[in-house]
Design an enzyme around this catalytic site. Structure first.
Site, mmCIF file in Angstrom:
data_model
loop_
_atom_site.group_PDB
_atom_site.id
_atom_site.type_symbol
_atom_site.label_atom_id
_atom_site.label_comp_id
_atom_site.label_asym_id
_atom_site.label_seq_id
_atom_site.Cartn_x
_atom_site.Cartn_y
_atom_site.Cartn_z
ATOM 1 N N GLY A 274 35.252 13.970 4.964
ATOM 2 C CA GLY A 274 36.040 15.115 4.474
ATOM 3 C C GLY A 274 35.421 16.460 4.762
ATOM 4 O O GLY A 274 36.128 17.463 4.794
ATOM 5 N N GLU A 275 34.125 16.499 4.951
ATOM 6 C CA GLU A 275 33.467 17.801 5.030
ATOM 7 C C GLU A 275 32.786 18.098 6.354
ATOM 8 O O GLU A 275 32.669 19.260 6.749
ATOM 9 C CB GLU A 275 32.482 17.939 3.859
ATOM 10 C CG GLU A 275 33.265 18.124 2.566
ATOM 11 C CD GLU A 275 32.489 17.827 1.300
ATOM 12 O OE1 GLU A 275 32.021 18.788 0.684
ATOM 13 O OE2 GLU A 275 32.367 16.642 0.939
ATOM 14 N N ARG B 221 31.859 3.719 10.079
ATOM 15 C CA ARG B 221 33.152 3.111 10.402
ATOM 16 C C ARG B 221 34.282 4.029 9.965
ATOM 17 O O ARG B 221 34.205 4.686 8.922
ATOM 18 C CB ARG B 221 33.293 1.758 9.708
ATOM 19 C CG ARG B 221 34.652 1.119 9.954
ATOM 20 C CD ARG B 221 34.789 -0.202 9.259
ATOM 21 N NE ARG B 221 34.108 -1.262 10.002
ATOM 22 C CZ ARG B 221 33.627 -2.362 9.437
ATOM 23 N NH1 ARG B 221 33.713 -2.522 8.131
ATOM 24 N NH2 ARG B 221 33.051 -3.277 10.175
ATOM 25 N N ASN C 150 40.800 4.544 8.684
ATOM 26 C CA ASN C 150 42.164 4.730 9.188
ATOM 27 C C ASN C 150 42.130 5.857 10.218
ATOM 28 O O ASN C 150 42.078 7.030 9.865
ATOM 29 C CB ASN C 150 43.110 5.066 8.028
ATOM 30 C CG ASN C 150 44.550 5.247 8.492
ATOM 31 O OD1 ASN C 150 44.815 5.804 9.558
ATOM 32 N ND2 ASN C 150 45.478 4.778 7.690
ATOM 33 N N PRO C 151 42.118 5.499 11.499
ATOM 34 C CA PRO C 151 41.950 6.525 12.546
ATOM 35 C C PRO C 151 42.987 7.642 12.466
ATOM 36 O O PRO C 151 42.647 8.807 12.678
ATOM 37 C CB PRO C 151 42.091 5.727 13.845
ATOM 38 C CG PRO C 151 41.646 4.345 13.482
ATOM 39 C CD PRO C 151 42.119 4.141 12.070
ATOM 40 N N GLY D 118 31.753 9.007 5.153
ATOM 41 C CA GLY D 118 32.406 10.188 4.548
ATOM 42 C C GLY D 118 32.789 11.177 5.634
ATOM 43 O O GLY D 118 31.969 11.522 6.489
ATOM 44 N N ILE E 281 43.462 14.043 -2.500
ATOM 45 C CA ILE E 281 43.677 15.494 -2.393
ATOM 46 C C ILE E 281 44.129 15.852 -0.980
ATOM 47 O O ILE E 281 43.940 16.980 -0.527
ATOM 48 C CB ILE E 281 42.392 16.251 -2.785
ATOM 49 C CG1 ILE E 281 41.205 15.834 -1.915
ATOM 50 C CG2 ILE E 281 42.071 16.006 -4.248
ATOM 51 C CD1 ILE E 281 39.939 16.669 -2.164
ATOM 52 N N GLY F 122 42.188 20.868 -2.499
ATOM 53 C CA GLY F 122 41.194 21.282 -3.493
ATOM 54 C C GLY F 122 40.029 21.969 -2.818
ATOM 55 O O GLY F 122 39.669 23.071 -3.161
ATOM 56 N N PHE F 123 39.438 21.266 -1.860
ATOM 57 C CA PHE F 123 38.299 21.803 -1.098
ATOM 58 C C PHE F 123 37.171 22.234 -2.033
ATOM 59 O O PHE F 123 36.446 23.189 -1.754
ATOM 60 C CB PHE F 123 38.761 22.950 -0.193
ATOM 61 C CG PHE F 123 40.018 22.619 0.576
ATOM 62 C CD1 PHE F 123 39.990 21.626 1.539
ATOM 63 C CD2 PHE F 123 41.216 23.239 0.291
ATOM 64 C CE1 PHE F 123 41.148 21.275 2.226
ATOM 65 C CE2 PHE F 123 42.376 22.893 0.971
ATOM 66 C CZ PHE F 123 42.338 21.920 1.940
#
Lengths: 328, 167, 694
Positions: free
Chosen positions: C659-660, C583, C586-587, C657, C464, C235-236
Site C-alpha cells: 500500500g505504501e 508474493r 491479486n495482480p 505489503g 480503504i 484514508g492514507f
C-alpha cells in the site's frame, strides 16, 4: 449560509427591478456565487434566478460578429460551430477554464462576474479589503504566488480568474447591460476595474445591472488568434499567466495586434503598450521581446510571484512567434 | 424560506420540499436518499458529485435544488439497464479503474458525458483542430476527465476504461 | 520460517468483489448509511492559533428554529479520559491551534446547523503563537522515540572521519512540504446513543481502533461501542486513528438519546482536524570514495509536532536500511509549535525520508562520474547496515536492473540539459524505494462453515480501497483449500472478531496470517468435511521472524520529465516502477495499489504544498482548488511491475505489503529527472515552474 428568498425572474425588466428594490443578487449557473455563499463571502438575502430568461441564444449579427446571450453555458459557447470557426481563441479559453461538468452550468455573464480566487478573499477568518473594505490586505505580505504583477494597489493585489474574459478582451467585445435606467453597453475592457482604493468593486456595474449579452465584433480576414494558459496543473487550475492574442500580419509586418493577459491583474489586462510597439513593425524576435518588455516595464511583483514577470514575457513572445510564423 | 421541487431521478419522479439553501446534491442525498453522487469537496473542485443533469454531466454541489424544478437527473445508480451495468461501468470493473470507489460514481457519470460530447463533436482544450471531428485519444480523455479528482491514483486505468466503454 | 501457503486463488486477478456497488455508487460509505430522521452537527472552530476562550454566546444560535443544542467548553460533559489530547473535545478553554473545535451546533437540517454555527460568538483572548518551522530554532528537541517505536538517533563509526576520507562529498539540505492526506471522502461519523450503547457509522481504517479510542474517551466498556465501516473513501493514514469529530458526534448523540447525529467534516476542516504530514528539513551528508563507494552517510531530520500532543515522523529511519557505509548517523529533532498535530500519511518516514537521501545519491553519483543505477548497486549492503540482521529477502538490485531494462535506461546520455524536443527539455531519473514489512498484533478471525459448501470468514478488517474484500478472501480460499467463490468474507464491523488497523501496509500480513491460522485450526478441528455450523476463532500467531531478519520491500522508480523551455512547466510523461514485494495476492488490484502510490508520489513531486500562513497559524489553501493534487491530465503513463520474489519469512502468504511503497522515492526520481533535463537541481518540493522559468 443565511436564509434567502428565492424568486424566479419572468423577464429582464422584472429581474432588474427586483434587484434594485431588494438588493437581490442574480443567480445564473451558480458555480461561483453558491461557492461564495457557502464560504460566507457573499450573503444575499434575495436571489433572483435568471436561468429561465430568454438570454441563452447565440446569434450572428447583421453586420458580422456574434451576440452571445448572458446565460449561454460555457460548454455550449465553446462548442458552438461559429465560435470554433471564427473565434477559436474564445473556444480555447473557455475549454481551458474549470472542468467539463462546471462548464455545463457556468454562464457567459457569470463567468465575467466571477470573483477573485485570492486565498484570503475566500477565507472569512482573515482580513481582506475586497471582502470587508478597510480590514486590510492579507495577501500583500502573505501567500501571493497567484497574485497580480500589474495594476495592483496597496489595498488589493488580487487577480481576476476568468479565462473567457481574457479572450473577450482581446476580441474587443462589448457587454450589453440592462440596468434600472434601461439598456446600455460597456466595452469589455472597461467592465472590470483596477482595485485602487475601492477593491470591493470588481466592475463598473451597479448591483442591479444585469448583463444580458456580449457582442463579439468580426475578426478581419487573415487574422490569426490563440489562447495560451500556463498553470500549475496540466488541467483544471487557474492561470498563473495566460495570453489571448489576435494578430494580423501582412508582408511580414504587423498590421493589427491585440494582446490580453490573464492571471496578472485585477482585470483582463489589455497589453496596449506591447500592441503599440508591435503595430506597423516587421515581425522579428527582437521586436516581440521589445514589446513584451515594454508591457512589463511597470510590473511590480510581490514576495511570491516574481516568476510571473519572466513567465509573462516568455508567454507573450512565444505566442507572437508561434502565430507570426505559423504555417499558412 | 423553502420551496417545492419535482425531480426525475434515475427514472422516478420525486417531489420534495427543500430549503432554498439546499443544494441539488444535498436534496438528492439527504432529501431523497439517493447517495450515489458523493460529497468530496462541496465546492465544485473534485467532481465526485457529478451526475447527468438533463442529459449532460454537471456537478450538483454548486446549484440550489429550487433552481432545478422539473429537471431530469441520472446518477451512476441509474445508468445501467435494469441489472445490467453500463458499458463504462463494466470497463471500470475490468480495468480496476478505482480503488476506494468514492470518486467513482462521479467518474462514471462524467465518462458517459464525455462520450456523448465526443460523439457530438465537441472539442476539448487539447483538440488540435477545433473544427474537425473529436477523437477519443488518451490525451483527450485525460483532459476531459480532469474535473474528476481521484486520490487513489487510478487515472491511468480510468483513461483505459473510458476508451473501452466507448466500444 | 513459515510454510508458505500454496497459491491457487492467490496470484489470480478476480475483479473487486464490491466493484459493482462502487461503480453504481450504492456501496454505503459512512454518511450514506440510511438512518431514521437524523439531525446534523456543525463545528465552530478557533480563528486564532493560541489563546483562552473567555466567553461563548450561544443565544442567537439557539434562537434559530430547528437548533437542538450547542455544546461548548462551558457546557460539554466531562470526558472520562483526556489522555489523548487530540480527542479531549471541548474539555478546556485553552486554544492550542487555529481550527480547534470550540463548539458544535446540532440542528434538524444541515443548512440550519451551518447557519447557526456562524451565529455562535466565541470570545478568545489571544496569546502570541509560534508556528514557524526552521532548522535554526534553538528549541528543537529530540523526542524519546519516533513513530513506529524507532530509536531517535543512531550512530556508527566516525562520521567526520568518513567524510574526511571521501573523494566526493554531498552536504545538502532538502525539504519536503506540509502535505494533507485528502482522501476523497471527507471524514464523517453518524452516531446514535441509545440505552448506554453507542453506534457509530464511521469512515475509519480500523473499526476496532475507533471503538477503543471512543470507549476509552467516554469511559465505556468497548462492547458498548459498535462501529460500522464497510467501505472507506480513502484514508492514507488520515483515518488510521480516531479524530476529534468522532468524539464530538458521539457527544452530541449522547445529548440527544436515540437520535442519529450526522457529522461530516468539510474539506476545509480536514486541514486542521484529521492530521497531516509534517514538513521536513533534511540535512543529508554523503561521502563517496573515488570508485563510488559510500564512506559516510548521515541524515539529520527536522520535523514539527504540536505543543499539545507529540507526533514524531521517522524521517531518517529508511537511511538505516538502504545503503552500506562504514561511518553513519541518523537523528530526529522536533519543533513543538502551535499547530494541529501531524499524523500518519501514506508511508510516514519512508515517503519524506527517501526524498533527500535519494536526491543526494543522484548528486553523489554525478560527482563520482557514475551512472545512478550503477552507483546504487555498488552500495548494496550484505546485511541491514544498522541492525546487522540478514535480509529475509532484498531485491533492490534486481528492481534497478529490471527497471532500467524496461525503461530503456541504457541509452541514456548522462549529460544534464542536453536534450530538447519541440520546446521541452527532456530528462530521466531514478530513485529507490523501500518499505518495511509490518505486522500489527491483536487480530482474530472466525471461520464458520455453512452446508453445503460456504465458509464465512469474519474479521473486523478494513478495505480503504486496498482490495481487502477481494484479496483477503483469496487468501482464505487457499488457506481452506476451497474456491474463492466459496468464501464469504465479512469485514468492517466491530461485531466481527478484532482486527488491527489498515496502516503501515500491515493489513494483509496481519489479517492474512490470522485468517490462515484460523483456517488451519478449523481444518485441524473439523477436517475437510465439516458439519453445518462448525466454527472456530483464533488469534494471530506470534512470529519471531523480525528478531532474526530485516524484512523490507524494495523498488526502483524511473521517471521521464519534461520542462518547457519558455514557461518552465513540468510534466512527467512517463513513470515506471519495479518492485520486490514478496508474493502478489491479486495482480489486478496490486497494480492499482502500486500505480496509485506512484501517482500520489507524482502529485507530491509536482503539486502538493499546504501553505501555512505564519501570521494566522493555519493552512490558507485549504481546499482542492488551491491545494493541488494531480489531475488525470498530469498522469499520462504510470507503469508498475514486480519481480518474482519468494520470501519464506514474512508470513504464510509470503507477502510484504504494497500500500505504501509506491509513493516512496517517486518524488526523488522526478527531481533527479528534472535535473537531468535542465541542469537545475531542485532540493525543495514541490517542483513548480518557478524553479525553471528564466
Amino acid at each position: 449560509m443565511i436564509p434567502f428568498d428565492y424568486r424566479r425572474a419572468a423577464d429582464v425588466e422584472g429581474a432588474v427591478a427586483e434587484a434594485a428594490r431588494t438588493g437581490a443578487a442574480f443567480l445564473a449557473g451558480g458555480t461561483n456565487l453558491v461557492d461564495r455563499m457557502k464560504l460566507g463571502v457573499s450573503a444575499p438575502e434575495v436571489l433572483v434566478d435568471i436561468n429561465r430568461l430568454p438570454l441563452d441564444g447565440v446569434e450572428e449579427l447583421p453586420g458580422g460578429g456574434l451576440r452571445v446571450g448572458a446565460t449561454v453555458r460555457n460548454s455550449d459557447l465553446a462548442a458552438h460551430p461559429v465560435v470554433r470557426r471564427d473565434y477559436p481563441l474564445l473556444s480555447r479559453a473557455l475549454l481551458s477554464g474549470a472542468s467539463g461538468q462546471l462548464r455545463t452550468l457556468a454562464t457567459t455573464g457569470g463567468n465575467l462576474l466571477q470573483r477573485t480566487r485570492c486565498l484570503y478573499f475566500q477565507d472569512t477568518s482573515t482580513p481582506c479589503n475586497k471582502r470587508e473594505p478597510g480590514s486590510g490586505c492579507s495577501a500583500i505580505d502573505g501567500h501571493n504566488r497567484q497574485h497580480a504583477i500589474l495594476g495592483a494597489s496597496e489595498h488589493c493585489v488580487a487577480v481576476h480568474p476568468s479565462d473567457m474574459a481574457v479572450a473577450m478582451a482581446a476580441l474587443d467585445a462589448t457587454v450589453l447591460v440592462h440596468g434600472p435606467g434601461g439598456p446600455r453597453t460597456v466595452p469589455l475592457t472597461d467592465l472590470h476595474r483596477l482595485p485602487g482604493d475601492e477593491p470591493h468593486r470588481d466592475t463598473v456595474l451597479s448591483a442591479a445591472d444585469l448583463i444580458t449579452a456580449v457582442d463579439l465584433p468580426p475578426l478581419p480576414r487573415g487574422t490569426r488568434s490563440l489562447y495560451r494558459k500556463v498553470r500549475d496543473r496540466a488541467s483544471y487550475a487557474f492561470a498563473l499567466v495566460s495570453v489571448a492574442l489576435v494578430l494580423h500580419v501582412d508582408d511580414d509586418v504587423v498590421r493589427d495586434v491585440r494582446i490580453a493577459l490573464g492571471g496578472v491583474a485585477h482585470k483582463p489586462w489589455r497589453a496596449r503598450r506591447a500592441e503599440g510597439v508591435l503595430r506597423g513593425r516587421p515581425v522579428s524576435a527582437d521586436v516581440f521581446l521589445e514589446a513584451a518588455e515594454a508591457e512589463l516595464a511597470d510590473a511590480r511583483p510581490l514576495s511570491g510571484n516574481a516568476f510571473k514577470v519572466p513567465l509573462a514575457r516568455n508567454v507573450i513572445v512565444s505566442a507572437l512567434r508561434d502565430l507570426a510564423w505559423e504555417e499558412r | 424560506m423553502d420551496g417545492e421541487v419535482e425531480l426525475r431521478v434515475d427514472g422516478r419522479t420525486r417531489r420534495l420540499r427543500v430549503d432554498n439553501r439546499t443544494t441539488l446534491l444535498d436534496a438528492l442525498r439527504d432529501g431523497l436518499g439517493v447517495t450515489s453522487p458523493k460529497k468530496g469537496c462541496d465546492h465544485g473542485q473534485c467532481g465526485a458529485c457529478t451526475v447527468l443533469l438533463d442529459g449532460r454531466r454537471a456537478v450538483t454541489c454548486l446549484s440550489f435544488a429550487v433552481v432545478h424544478d422539473g429537471a431530469e437527473v441520472v446518477t451512476a445508480a441509474g445508468l445501467g439497464d435494469g441489472e445490467r451495468l453500463h458499458p463504462v461501468q463494466e470497463a471500470f470493473l475490468d480495468r480496476d479503474a478505482f480503488q476506494c470507489g468514492f470518486c467513482t460514481p462521479g467518474q462514471v457519470c462524467s465518462a458517459v458525458g464525455v462520450l456523448d460530447e465526443v460523439a457530438a463533436g465537441h472539442p476539448s482544450a487539447v483538440t488540435a483542430d477545433l473544427t474537425g471531428p473529436a477523437e477519443l485519444s488518451p490525451e483527450e480523455v485525460r483532459e476531459r476527465m480532469s474535473g474528476n479528482l481521484c486520490r487513489c491514483g487510478a487515472y491511468v486505468r480510468i483513461v483505459e476504461a473510458v476508451r473501452d466503454g466507448a466500444r | 520460517m513459515t510454510d508458505l501457503l500454496r497459491p491457487r486463488a492467490m496470484g489470480r486477478s478476480p475483479r473487486r468483489v464490491e466493484g459493482p456497488a462502487k461503480v453504481t455508487g450504492t456501496a454505503p460509505y459512512a454518511s450514506d448509511q440510511p438512518v431514521h430522521d437524523p439531525v446534523h452537527a456543525w463545528l465552530v472552530q478557533a480563528e486564532v492559533a493560541r489563546g483562552v476562550v473567555t466567553s461563548v454566546d450561544t443565544g442567537r444560535a439557539l434562537a434559530e428554529e430547528g437548533v437542538l443544542t450547542v455544546l461548548t467548553p462551558d457546557n460539554a460533559p466531562r470526558l472520562a479520559s483526556t489522555e489523548d489530547a487530540e480527542l479531549a473535545a471541548l474539555q478546556s478553554h485553552d486554544v492550542d491551534f487555529r481550527g480547534q473545535v470550540l463548539a458544535v451546533v446540532v440542528a434538524r437540517t444541515p443548512e440550519t446547523a451551518r447557519h447557526a454555527a456562524s451565529l455562535v460568538r466565541v470570545v478568545v483572548e489571544q496569546r502570541p503563537h509560534d508556528v514557524r518551522l526552521s532548522g535554526d530554532r534553538a528549541d528543537l528537541y529530540a523526542p524519546e522515540q519516533v513513530n513506529g517505536g524507532f530509536e531517535t538517533d543512531t550512530a556508527e563509526g566516525d562520521l567526520a572521519a568518513g567524510l574526511a576520507q571521501a573523494a566526493h562529498v554531498v552536504d545538502r539540505t532538502y525539504t519536503t512540504a506540509w502535505y494533507n492526506n485528502n482522501p476523497l471522502e471527507p471524514h464523517a461519523t453518524t452516531a446514535v446513543w441509545s440505552d448506554e450503547n453507542l453506534l457509530l457509522y464511521d469512515s475509519t481504517q480500523g473499526v476496532h481502533t475507533t471503538r477503543e479510542a471512543v470507549a476509552e474517551t467516554f469511559g465505556l466498556s468497548p462492547e458498548r461501542v459498535h462501529v460500522i465501516s464497510p467501505h472507506v473513501g480513502g484514508g492514507f493514514g488520515a483515518k488510521g486513528t480516531a479524530h476529534v469529530h468522532a468524539i464530538l458526534a458521539a457527544m452530541a448523540a449522547r445529548a440527544l438519546p436515540d437520535v442519529p447525529v450526522k457529522l461530516a467534516l468539510t474539506r476545509q476542516q480536514m486541514y486542521s482536524l484529521v492530521g497531516y504530514r509534517t514538513p521536513t528539513i533534511q540535512r543529508v551528508r554523503l561521502g563517496g570514495s573515488a570508485d563510488g563507494r559510500l564512506t559516510a552517510l548521515a541524515v539529520d531530520a527536522i520535523g514539527q509536532t504540536s505543543r499539545f500532543k507529540e507526533f514524531a515522523e521517522q524521517t531518517a529511519v529508511p537511511a538505516r536500511t538502504m545503503y552500506a557505509a562504514p561511518h553513519r548517523r541518523t537523528t530526529h529533532r522536533l519543533a513543538a509549535l502551535d499547530v494541529p498535530v501531524p499524523a500518519w500519511m501514506r508511508a510516514p518516514g519512508e515517503c519524506p525520508g527517501m526524498f533527500g537521501p535519494e536526491v543526494a545519491m543522484d548528486e553523489l553519483a554525478i560527482a563520482c562520474g557514475l551512472d545512478p543505477v550503477e552507483f546504487r548497486v555498488r552500495n548494496e549492503p550484505e546485511v541491514e547496515p544498522e541492525s546487522g540482521k540478514p535480509f529475509s529477502s532484498r531485491n533492490l538490485v534486481a528492481c534497478l536492473r529490471e527497471g532500467a531494462r524496461r525503461f530503456g535506461w541504457s541509452h541514456r546520455d548522462p549529460t544534464p540539459g542536453a536534450r530538447q524536443e519541440s520546446g521541452w527539455r527532456v530528462g530521466t531519473g531514478v530513485a529507490a524505494s523501500t518499505y518495511p514489512v509490518n505486522r500489527s498484533p491483536g487480530s482474530e478471525a472466525n471461520i464458520r462453515f455453512t452446508a453445503p459448501g460456504r465458509y464465512r470468514v469474519e474479521i473486523g478488517a478494513a478495505d480503504i480501497g486496498t482490495g481487502t474484500w477481494t484479496s483477503l478472501a483469496q487468501i482464505a480460499a487457499d488457506a481452506l483449500g476451497v474456491d474463492h467463490g466459496d468464501v464469504e468474507l465479512r469485514i468492517g464491523d466491530t461485531r466481527l472478531p478484532k482486527a488491527s488497523v489498515a496502516g503501515g501496509s500491515s493489513g494483509i500480513t496481519s489479517w492474512g496470517s490470522t485468517v490462515v491460522a484460523a483456517a488451519r485450526a478449523f481444518r485441524e478441528k473439523f477436517g475437510d468435511r465439516p458439519d453445518d455450523g462448525d466454527e472456530t476463532c483464533v488469534a494471530m500467531p506470534e512470529s519471531s521472524a523480525s528478531d532474526d531478519y530485516a524484512m523490507h520491500a524494495f523498488g526502483a522508480q524511473f521517471a521521464e520529465v519534461r520542462v518547457h523551455v519558455d514557461t518552465g512547466e513540468v510534466r512527467v510523461p512517463r513513470l515506471l516502477g519495479v518492485f520486490a514485494v514478496g508474493r502478489v495476492v491479486n495482480p489486478r488490484l496490486a497494480r492499482s495499489q502500486l500505480v496509485g502510490g506512484m501517482t500520489m508520489g507524482l502529485s507530491m513531486a509536482l503539486h502538493e504544498h499546504s501553505l501555512l500562513d505564519e501570521r494566522f497559524g493555519h493552512v490558507v489553501n485549504h481546499d482542492l482548488a488551491e491545494y493541488h493534487i494531480a489531475t488525470n491530465s498530469d498522469v499520462p503513463d504510470v507503469e508498475a511491475h514486480w519481480i518474482e520474489e519468494h520470501d519464506p519469512h514474512t508470513n504464510p502468504m509470503g507477502t510484504k505489503g504494497i500500500g505504501e511503497i509506491g509513493i516512496v522515492g517517486t518524488a526523488a526520481a522526478i527531481v533527479n529527472a528534472a535535473h537531468h533535463a535542465t541542469g537545475i537541481r531542485v532540493r525543495d518540493l514541490p517542483l513548480t515552474l518557478d524553479h525553471f522559468v528564466r
